[in-house]
Design a protein around this motif. Structure first.
Motif, PDB file in Angstrom:
ATOM      1  N   ALA A  17      -7.245  33.048 147.867  1.00  0.00           N
ATOM      2  CA  ALA A  17      -7.223  33.782 149.138  1.00  0.00           C
ATOM      3  C   ALA A  17      -6.630  35.179 148.932  1.00  0.00           C
ATOM      4  CB  ALA A  17      -6.434  33.005 150.185  1.00  0.00           C
ATOM      5  N   ALA A  18      -5.616  35.287 148.088  1.00  0.00           N
ATOM      6  CA  ALA A  18      -5.022  36.592 147.793  1.00  0.00           C
ATOM      7  C   ALA A  18      -6.048  37.499 147.117  1.00  0.00           C
ATOM      8  CB  ALA A  18      -3.783  36.427 146.923  1.00  0.00           C
ATOM      9  N   LEU A  19      -6.805  36.949 146.164  1.00  0.00           N
ATOM     10  CA  LEU A  19      -7.857  37.744 145.512  1.00  0.00           C
ATOM     11  C   LEU A  19      -8.911  38.201 146.517  1.00  0.00           C
ATOM     12  CD1 LEU A  19      -8.522  35.954 142.112  1.00  0.00           C
ATOM     13  CD2 LEU A  19      -7.672  38.279 142.474  1.00  0.00           C
ATOM     14  N   ALA A  20      -9.311  37.316 147.401  1.00  0.00           N
ATOM     15  CA  ALA A  20     -10.317  37.680 148.405  1.00  0.00           C
ATOM     16  C   ALA A  20      -9.815  38.835 149.272  1.00  0.00           C
ATOM     17  CB  ALA A  20     -10.672  36.475 149.269  1.00  0.00           C
ATOM     18  N   PHE A  21      -8.531  38.837 149.598  1.00  0.00           N
ATOM     19  CA  PHE A  21      -7.980  39.905 150.434  1.00  0.00           C
ATOM     20  C   PHE A  21      -7.783  41.194 149.638  1.00  0.00           C
ATOM     21  CE2 PHE A  21      -4.414  42.260 152.287  1.00  0.00           C
ATOM     22  CZ  PHE A  21      -4.879  42.450 153.579  1.00  0.00           C
ATOM     23  N   TYR A  22      -7.036  41.125 148.548  1.00  0.00           N
ATOM     24  CA  TYR A  22      -6.665  42.346 147.827  1.00  0.00           C
ATOM     25  C   TYR A  22      -7.830  42.931 147.026  1.00  0.00           C
ATOM     26  CZ  TYR A  22      -1.861  41.747 149.234  1.00  0.00           C
ATOM     27  OH  TYR A  22      -0.726  41.644 149.985  1.00  0.00           O
ATOM     28  N   ARG A  23      -8.638  42.094 146.402  1.00  0.00           N
ATOM     29  CA  ARG A  23      -9.768  42.582 145.601  1.00  0.00           C
ATOM     30  C   ARG A  23     -10.970  42.864 146.491  1.00  0.00           C
ATOM     31  NH1 ARG A  23     -11.951  38.077 142.145  1.00  0.00           N
ATOM     32  NH2 ARG A  23     -12.737  37.550 144.215  1.00  0.00           N
ATOM     33  N   ASP A  24     -11.392  41.855 147.266  1.00  0.00           N
ATOM     34  CA  ASP A  24     -12.644  41.968 148.003  1.00  0.00           C
ATOM     35  C   ASP A  24     -12.515  42.801 149.283  1.00  0.00           C
ATOM     36  OD1 ASP A  24     -13.530  40.319 145.956  1.00  0.00           O
ATOM     37  OD2 ASP A  24     -13.413  38.508 147.177  1.00  0.00           O
ATOM     38  N   ALA A  25     -11.472  42.586 150.064  1.00  0.00           N
ATOM     39  CA  ALA A  25     -11.333  43.310 151.334  1.00  0.00           C
ATOM     40  C   ALA A  25     -10.732  44.703 151.135  1.00  0.00           C
ATOM     41  CB  ALA A  25     -10.492  42.502 152.318  1.00  0.00           C
ATOM     42  N   LEU A  26      -9.617  44.792 150.393  1.00  0.00           N
ATOM     43  CA  LEU A  26      -8.994  46.100 150.176  1.00  0.00           C
ATOM     44  C   LEU A  26      -9.696  46.913 149.091  1.00  0.00           C
ATOM     45  CD1 LEU A  26      -5.143  45.490 150.437  1.00  0.00           C
ATOM     46  CD2 LEU A  26      -6.534  46.960 151.882  1.00  0.00           C
ATOM     47  N   GLY A  27     -10.384  46.237 148.187  1.00  0.00           N
ATOM     48  CA  GLY A  27     -11.087  46.950 147.126  1.00  0.00           C
ATOM     49  C   GLY A  27     -10.238  47.239 145.901  1.00  0.00           C
ATOM     50  N   PHE A  28      -9.102  46.577 145.756  1.00  0.00           N
ATOM     51  CA  PHE A  28      -8.264  46.778 144.580  1.00  0.00           C
ATOM     52  C   PHE A  28      -8.899  46.130 143.365  1.00  0.00           C
ATOM     53  CE2 PHE A  28      -3.879  47.158 146.878  1.00  0.00           C
ATOM     54  CZ  PHE A  28      -4.273  48.366 147.407  1.00  0.00           C
ATOM     55  N   GLU A  29      -8.602  46.675 142.188  1.00  0.00           N
ATOM     56  CA  GLU A  29      -9.074  46.053 140.963  1.00  0.00           C
ATOM     57  C   GLU A  29      -8.046  45.024 140.497  1.00  0.00           C
ATOM     58  OE1 GLU A  29      -9.586  49.154 138.078  1.00  0.00           O
ATOM     59  OE2 GLU A  29      -7.442  49.387 137.726  1.00  0.00           O
ATOM     60  N   VAL A  30      -8.530  43.995 139.826  1.00  0.00           N
ATOM     61  CA  VAL A  30      -7.650  42.978 139.256  1.00  0.00           C
ATOM     62  C   VAL A  30      -7.290  43.440 137.853  1.00  0.00           C
ATOM     63  CG1 VAL A  30      -7.429  40.568 138.552  1.00  0.00           C
ATOM     64  CG2 VAL A  30      -8.718  41.159 140.619  1.00  0.00           C
ATOM     65  N   ARG A  31      -5.996  43.593 137.610  1.00  0.00           N
ATOM     66  CA  ARG A  31      -5.528  44.082 136.322  1.00  0.00           C
ATOM     67  C   ARG A  31      -5.029  42.966 135.422  1.00  0.00           C
ATOM     68  NH1 ARG A  31      -2.823  49.190 139.162  1.00  0.00           N
ATOM     69  NH2 ARG A  31      -4.793  50.253 139.567  1.00  0.00           N
ATOM     70  N   ASN A  32      -4.633  41.871 136.047  1.00  0.00           N
ATOM     71  CA  ASN A  32      -4.166  40.728 135.274  1.00  0.00           C
ATOM     72  C   ASN A  32      -4.239  39.491 136.148  1.00  0.00           C
ATOM     73  OD1 ASN A  32      -3.260  39.579 132.927  1.00  0.00           O
ATOM     74  ND2 ASN A  32      -1.311  40.696 132.857  1.00  0.00           N
ATOM     75  N   ASP A  33      -4.550  38.373 135.540  1.00  0.00           N
ATOM     76  CA  ASP A  33      -4.613  37.085 136.229  1.00  0.00           C
ATOM     77  C   ASP A  33      -4.079  36.069 135.229  1.00  0.00           C
ATOM     78  OD1 ASP A  33      -5.292  34.652 137.441  1.00  0.00           O
ATOM     79  OD2 ASP A  33      -7.248  35.374 138.127  1.00  0.00           O
ATOM     80  N   VAL A  34      -2.827  35.686 135.414  1.00  0.00           N
ATOM     81  CA  VAL A  34      -2.133  34.852 134.437  1.00  0.00           C
ATOM     82  C   VAL A  34      -1.755  33.522 135.061  1.00  0.00           C
ATOM     83  CG1 VAL A  34      -0.092  34.667 132.967  1.00  0.00           C
ATOM     84  CG2 VAL A  34      -1.193  36.890 133.288  1.00  0.00           C
ATOM     85  N   GLY A  35      -2.149  32.461 134.396  1.00  0.00           N
ATOM     86  CA  GLY A  35      -1.773  31.127 134.844  1.00  0.00           C
ATOM     87  C   GLY A  35      -0.735  30.523 133.919  1.00  0.00           C
ATOM     88  N   TYR A  36       0.154  29.749 134.519  1.00  0.00           N
ATOM     89  CA  TYR A  36       1.165  29.034 133.741  1.00  0.00           C
ATOM     90  C   TYR A  36       1.655  27.848 134.551  1.00  0.00           C
ATOM     91  CZ  TYR A  36       5.525  27.841 131.424  1.00  0.00           C
ATOM     92  OH  TYR A  36       6.527  27.146 130.796  1.00  0.00           O
ATOM     93  N   ASP A  37       1.566  26.686 133.990  1.00  0.00           N
ATOM     94  CA  ASP A  37       2.125  25.477 134.593  1.00  0.00           C
ATOM     95  C   ASP A  37       1.623  25.260 136.030  1.00  0.00           C
ATOM     96  OD1 ASP A  37       3.627  23.151 134.383  1.00  0.00           O
ATOM     97  OD2 ASP A  37       5.491  24.113 135.068  1.00  0.00           O
ATOM     98  N   GLY A  38       0.324  25.482 136.221  1.00  0.00           N
ATOM     99  CA  GLY A  38      -0.274  25.260 137.533  1.00  0.00           C
ATOM    100  C   GLY A  38      -0.063  26.385 138.528  1.00  0.00           C
TER     101      GLY A  38
END
Length: 136
Positions: A17-38
């Motif tokens: 949901a955060a990606l949909a808002f910040y990337r898709d709605a605001l148009g920001f680029e994703v610079r990093n997407d890091v997963g750890y321990d769920g």
């Protein structure tokens, strides 16, 4: 000496949901997407400002927090009383319409404030308050 803001941190409660808002709605680029321990940490920012980023992080991950404290943090986030950020746009009205069309949670429509700015306000999917000023 030059000092700039490099990272600002806001909690998220749903990475997609955060990606949909910040990337898709605001148009920001994703610079990093890091997963750890769920969990996921997302770094986003305006494409034309690589030196300024927002890190969207899972809330209340400090192992020293009690379950009651974690619940309190999540309640504050949901109310919009935990994190806040002010952005600026050279076309506030167009950005407002784009966010409305995306289904974003409107707090305040664009208006002239008595303290001299024109702005609007939204909550992101976690509840964080985002004010957007008309850039001068």
């Amino acid at each position: 000496m030059k000092i700039s803001i490099h990272y600002a941190f806001l909690p998220h409660t749903d990475a997609d949901a955060a990606l949909a808002f910040y990337r898709d709605a605001l148009g920001f680029e994703v610079r990093n997407d890091v997963g750890y321990d769920g969990m996921r940490w997302l770094t986003v920012g305006p494409a034309n400002q690589p030196e300024t980023s927002i890190v969207l992080h899972p809330p209340a991950t400090d192992p020293g927090l009690t379950d009651d404290e974690r619940r309190t943090v999540l309640e504050l986030i949901a109310k919009g009383s935990y994190g806040a950020l002010t952005l600026a746009s050279d076309d506030l009205d167009a950005l407002f319409e784009r966010l409305v069309e995306s289904g974003a949670d409107v707090v305040q429509e664009p208006m002239d404030q008595p303290y001299g700015v024109r702005d609007c306000a939204f909550r992101d999917p976690a509840g964080n308050l985002l004010r957007i000023n008309q850039a001068g």
